[in-house]
Design a protein around this motif. Structure first.
Motif, PDB file in Angstrom:
ATOM      1  N   THR A  91     -64.023 -25.119  48.042  1.00 53.79           N
ATOM      2  CA  THR A  91     -64.572 -24.566  49.277  1.00 53.79           C
ATOM      3  C   THR A  91     -65.951 -25.152  49.539  1.00 53.79           C
ATOM      4  N   GLY A  92     -66.345 -25.112  50.797  1.00 51.67           N
ATOM      5  CA  GLY A  92     -67.729 -25.395  51.130  1.00 51.67           C
ATOM      6  C   GLY A  92     -68.520 -24.108  50.990  1.00 51.67           C
ATOM      7  N   PRO A  93     -69.822 -24.130  51.283  1.00 47.94           N
ATOM      8  CA  PRO A  93     -70.633 -22.915  51.182  1.00 47.94           C
ATOM      9  C   PRO A  93     -70.124 -21.792  52.080  1.00 47.94           C
ATOM     10  N   VAL A  94     -70.045 -20.592  51.512  1.00 47.00           N
ATOM     11  CA  VAL A  94     -69.648 -19.400  52.258  1.00 47.00           C
ATOM     12  C   VAL A  94     -70.661 -18.298  51.979  1.00 47.00           C
ATOM     13  N   CYS A  95     -70.667 -17.289  52.825  1.00 39.40           N
ATOM     14  CA  CYS A  95     -71.527 -16.129  52.615  1.00 39.40           C
ATOM     15  C   CYS A  95     -71.062 -15.394  51.361  1.00 39.40           C
ATOM     16  N   VAL A  96     -71.974 -15.115  50.440  1.00 36.83           N
ATOM     17  CA  VAL A  96     -71.580 -14.458  49.191  1.00 36.83           C
ATOM     18  C   VAL A  96     -71.310 -12.969  49.390  1.00 36.83           C
ATOM     19  N   SER A 143     -80.664 -22.931  45.558  1.00 36.53           N
ATOM     20  CA  SER A 143     -81.023 -23.649  46.784  1.00 36.53           C
ATOM     21  C   SER A 143     -79.869 -24.571  47.158  1.00 36.53           C
ATOM     22  N   ILE A 144     -79.108 -24.156  48.165  1.00 36.18           N
ATOM     23  CA  ILE A 144     -77.977 -24.966  48.630  1.00 36.18           C
ATOM     24  C   ILE A 144     -78.503 -25.970  49.657  1.00 36.18           C
ATOM     25  N   GLN A 145     -78.553 -27.227  49.262  1.00 32.68           N
ATOM     26  CA  GLN A 145     -79.122 -28.266  50.115  1.00 32.68           C
ATOM     27  C   GLN A 145     -78.064 -29.005  50.934  1.00 32.68           C
ATOM     28  N   HIS A 146     -76.867 -29.099  50.387  1.00 32.97           N
ATOM     29  CA  HIS A 146     -75.818 -29.884  51.044  1.00 32.97           C
ATOM     30  C   HIS A 146     -74.560 -29.035  51.219  1.00 32.97           C
ATOM     31  N   PHE A 147     -73.787 -29.373  52.217  1.00 37.54           N
ATOM     32  CA  PHE A 147     -72.572 -28.611  52.516  1.00 37.54           C
ATOM     33  C   PHE A 147     -71.333 -29.432  52.154  1.00 37.54           C
ATOM     34  N   TYR A 148     -71.228 -29.776  50.864  1.00 40.61           N
ATOM     35  CA  TYR A 148     -70.074 -30.523  50.383  1.00 40.61           C
ATOM     36  C   TYR A 148     -68.828 -29.636  50.352  1.00 40.61           C
ATOM     37  N   PRO A 150     -65.237 -30.073  48.100  1.00 39.73           N
ATOM     38  CA  PRO A 150     -65.674 -28.809  47.500  1.00 39.73           C
ATOM     39  C   PRO A 150     -67.136 -28.868  47.065  1.00 39.73           C
ATOM     40  N   HIS A 151     -67.794 -27.726  47.145  1.00 44.89           N
ATOM     41  CA  HIS A 151     -69.188 -27.660  46.727  1.00 44.89           C
ATOM     42  C   HIS A 151     -69.242 -27.341  45.235  1.00 44.89           C
ATOM     43  N   PRO A 152     -69.934 -28.166  44.440  1.00 43.98           N
ATOM     44  CA  PRO A 152     -69.907 -27.993  42.978  1.00 43.98           C
ATOM     45  C   PRO A 152     -70.406 -26.631  42.503  1.00 43.98           C
ATOM     46  N   THR A 153     -71.433 -26.085  43.150  1.00 37.19           N
ATOM     47  CA  THR A 153     -71.974 -24.794  42.712  1.00 37.19           C
ATOM     48  C   THR A 153     -70.988 -23.663  42.983  1.00 37.19           C
ATOM     49  N   TYR A 154     -70.296 -23.741  44.120  1.00 38.19           N
ATOM     50  CA  TYR A 154     -69.358 -22.674  44.482  1.00 38.19           C
ATOM     51  C   TYR A 154     -68.119 -22.659  43.594  1.00 38.19           C
ATOM     52  N   GLN A 155     -67.820 -23.780  42.921  1.00 39.01           N
ATOM     53  CA  GLN A 155     -66.695 -23.780  41.985  1.00 39.01           C
ATOM     54  C   GLN A 155     -66.911 -22.781  40.854  1.00 39.01           C
ATOM     55  N   CYS A 156     -68.180 -22.461  40.605  1.00 39.99           N
ATOM     56  CA  CYS A 156     -68.518 -21.578  39.485  1.00 39.99           C
ATOM     57  C   CYS A 156     -68.567 -20.103  39.870  1.00 39.99           C
ATOM     58  N   LEU A 157     -68.646 -19.793  41.158  1.00 37.64           N
ATOM     59  CA  LEU A 157     -68.981 -18.429  41.564  1.00 37.64           C
ATOM     60  C   LEU A 157     -67.901 -17.407  41.214  1.00 37.64           C
ATOM     61  N   MET A 158     -66.638 -17.707  41.511  1.00 37.49           N
ATOM     62  CA  MET A 158     -65.572 -16.757  41.179  1.00 37.49           C
ATOM     63  C   MET A 158     -65.462 -16.555  39.660  1.00 37.49           C
ATOM     64  N   PRO A 159     -65.488 -17.625  38.838  1.00 37.87           N
ATOM     65  CA  PRO A 159     -65.490 -17.405  37.385  1.00 37.87           C
ATOM     66  C   PRO A 159     -66.672 -16.559  36.911  1.00 37.87           C
ATOM     67  N   VAL A 160     -67.856 -16.783  37.490  1.00 39.43           N
ATOM     68  CA  VAL A 160     -69.032 -15.988  37.104  1.00 39.43           C
ATOM     69  C   VAL A 160     -68.821 -14.518  37.455  1.00 39.43           C
ATOM     70  N   ARG A 161     -68.262 -14.246  38.636  1.00 35.15           N
ATOM     71  CA  ARG A 161     -67.995 -12.852  39.019  1.00 35.15           C
ATOM     72  C   ARG A 161     -67.058 -12.184  38.012  1.00 35.15           C
ATOM     73  N   CYS A 162     -66.066 -12.934  37.562  1.00 34.68           N
ATOM     74  CA  CYS A 162     -65.138 -12.380  36.567  1.00 34.68           C
ATOM     75  C   CYS A 162     -65.852 -12.128  35.238  1.00 34.68           C
ATOM     76  N   LEU A 163     -66.597 -13.106  34.769  1.00 36.13           N
ATOM     77  CA  LEU A 163     -67.263 -13.004  33.469  1.00 36.13           C
ATOM     78  C   LEU A 163     -68.281 -11.862  33.439  1.00 36.13           C
ATOM     79  N   LEU A 164     -68.955 -11.627  34.548  1.00 37.23           N
ATOM     80  CA  LEU A 164     -69.974 -10.579  34.598  1.00 37.23           C
ATOM     81  C   LEU A 164     -69.382  -9.172  34.588  1.00 37.23           C
TER      82      LEU A 164
END
Length: 534
Positions: A91-96, A143-148, A150-164
């Motif tokens: 995904t690209g950047p989305v509202c968290v 700091s999200i500078q680019h709207f790639y 898939p966005h590399p940082t967003y690849q981690c967000l769902m796994p982080v939500r699960c782990l937390l």
């Protein structure tokens, strides 16, 4: 699966007074009460487990669900809130907060952690709080500078939500860990290697938490997401949610349940057609409107198993030849009217053989034509009637009338013909109107055979057929043929009602819900014309 004598095995003791009971819970058929008053008294406790199914398990399928009673058409079988909900991996950047897509330079930063939000209130979304605190702990804001994509940082967000969840909600975390990850099957695959580099190694480095989780723990969670995640089409782009009970529904390429969602993100599993007591409950993990070869490949890559359902075991797919190609297209000057299918049903990339003349064609040759047809389908403008007709005329040499790609174009044609605006259908020639009707009827006949629970496809096609029949009825009325008009308008009303039935559970924010609302209005108009009283 459920034997007739199962009724005798259920303890016929009222859970309230512990006395012998004879009144059975009509929803789950698994609990008895001595009286209505005690059933009402016990509801607060019983409602958490009162479902029209029972959980079974075996070595081959793991956990799966079996109907404990006959389930009526239209009945909701399961409604469930997600264990965790977040952005898709690609995904690209989305509202968290709300998970809606963001445009570059048109978003806000969470004041505390820096993750992008679409409006200030979204930074206070409950789903964002754990990762917000976790991000603050890294010592600097995101700091999200680019709207790639898939966005590399967003690849981690769902796994982080699960782990937390292990810290924020231990009970939910334990439930999540019971879900299948296919950890060993995934290990070493290309996807696993990408996940290892892009997620498992990035999370400790990016969030500065090298000792919090080890690589295997992160990869296990990634596997759970990929195996059990449901695409939620409530935002653009779609998000991903994991549900506990829904994850136990087994796969079938001809499932008996339809899936929808509420505006709150709950998953809704319902029965478009009757389900008998003892039947296993199923959904489709892939796309029912893909060919067998495409479905098998997708399931193997994403869910780590080879499908052996009834539909995949029948290469003709109930004699629809949805995945077949025409023999004549591959033989020079051939007039053979037979269809080609793989020699080995387990090898859709191997050689193909005609069911009539027995001639063989190499898998490479068939794949070359199918790949060209796929690319042309992706490149064409489906909203243009002439493009659709040109595609069908060209590829009818190789593709069967019911082939996936031809069906894709027919679905577009059913909507394009007379569909520019509410008045457009009144202006199309009679031949085009009848063509629209035939296309819709052919699609419905196909859906009934290969995917009778595909509610959205049924609903949209029923609406188009209803509109065409209503117009045909109007023309018959103008031609002073009231008998024909009455039949056509009654048929139109039937299809409007079927559209409503199939799209009834669609959330208000989706187009299917708007189609359903319009079908209701049209159905009431037709009832008035036909003199039908409620």
């Amino acid at each position: 699966m459920l034997e007739d004598e199962d009724s005798d095995r259920i303890e016929k003791i009222c859970p309230v007074c512990k006395k012998e009971a004879s009144k059975r819970c009509s929803r789950c058929a698994m609990v008895y009460y001595c009286c209505v008053e005690h059933q009402q008294q016990d509801w607060k406790v019983h409602k958490t487990t009162c479902q029209p199914f029972k959980i079974f398990s075996n070595e081959q399928y793991g956990r799966f669900l079996v109907a404990t009673r006959d389930i009526k058409a239209g009945e909701i079988v399961l409604k469930e809130s997600p264990l965790v909900h977040g952005p898709a991996q690609i995904t690209g950047p989305v509202c968290v907060g709300c998970l809606q897509g963001l445009e570059e330079k048109k978003y806000l930063d969470c004041e505390r952690c820096g993750w992008p939000v679409c409006k200030r209130s979204c930074q206070d979304s409950p789903s964002h709080q754990a990762e917000c605190k976790f991000t603050i702990a890294r010592g600097s804001k995101i700091s999200i500078q680019h709207f790639y994509v898939p966005h590399p940082t967003y690849q981690c967000l769902m796994p982080v939500r699960c782990l937390l969840l292990a810290e924020s909600d231990p009970a939910r975390w334990e439930t999540l860990l019971k879900l299948e990850s296919h950890e060993e099957e995934r290990r070493g695959s290309e996807q696993w290697r990408n996940d290892r580099e892009g997620v498992a190694k990035l999370i400790p480095r990016f969030f500065k938490c090298e000792n919090k989780w080890d690589e295997d723990e992160i990869l296990r969670v990634v596997g759970i997401i990929q195996v059990n995640g449901h695409e939620v089409p409530m935002t653009e782009p779609s998000s991903v949610a994991i549900y506990n009970m829904a994850s136990m529904l087994e796969h079938s390429c001809r499932p008996n349940l339809a899936k929808s969602f509420t505006n709150r993100g709950e998953v809704v599993m319902w029965a478009p057609n009757p389900i008998r007591r003892g039947d296993r409950l199923s959904i489709c993990y892939t796309d029912v409107l893909w060919t067998t070869g495409n479905r098998l490949e997708h399931l193997q890559q994403t869910k780590m198993f080879r499908c052996e359902c009834e539909r995949c075991s029948d290469p003709t797919e109930y004699e629809t030849y949805f995945s077949a190609v025409r023999c004549s297209g591959f033989q020079k000057d051939s007039k053979c009217k037979g269809f080609l299918l793989p020699v080995d049903n387990a090898q859709w990339t191997g050689d193909w053989q005609c069911l009539r003349c027995s001639k063989e064609v190499s898998g490479a040759t068939v794949c070359q034509i199918l790949e060209r047809a796929r690319m042309d389908l992706e490149a064409m403008e489906k909203h243009r009637e002439d493009h659709c007709n040109r595609y069908m005329k060209h590829y009818s040499k190789w593709l069967t009338a019911n082939h996936q790609y031809m069906v894709d174009v027919k679905i577009s044609l059913s909507q394009v013909i007379g569909g520019k605006n509410p008045e457009a259908i009144k202006k199309i020639p009679y031949e085009k109107l009848m063509n629209k009707i035939k296309i819709c009827q052919d699609l419905i006949a196909l859906f009934e055979k290969i995917c009778p629970a595909e509610a959205r496809a049924f609903g949209a096609t029923r609406f188009e057929l209803h509109a065409a029949l209503a117009e045909l009825g109007r023309r018959s009325t103008e031609a002073n043929n009231p008998a024909a008009a009455a039949v056509q308008l009654e048929d139109s009303l039937h299809n409007a009602n079927e559209c409503i039935r199939m799209l009834l559970h669609e959330p208000s924010m989706l187009m299917e819900s708007k189609i359903c609302a319009q079908a209701r209005i049209n159905a009431n108009t037709l009832k008035a014309l036909l003199g039908i009283k409620e």
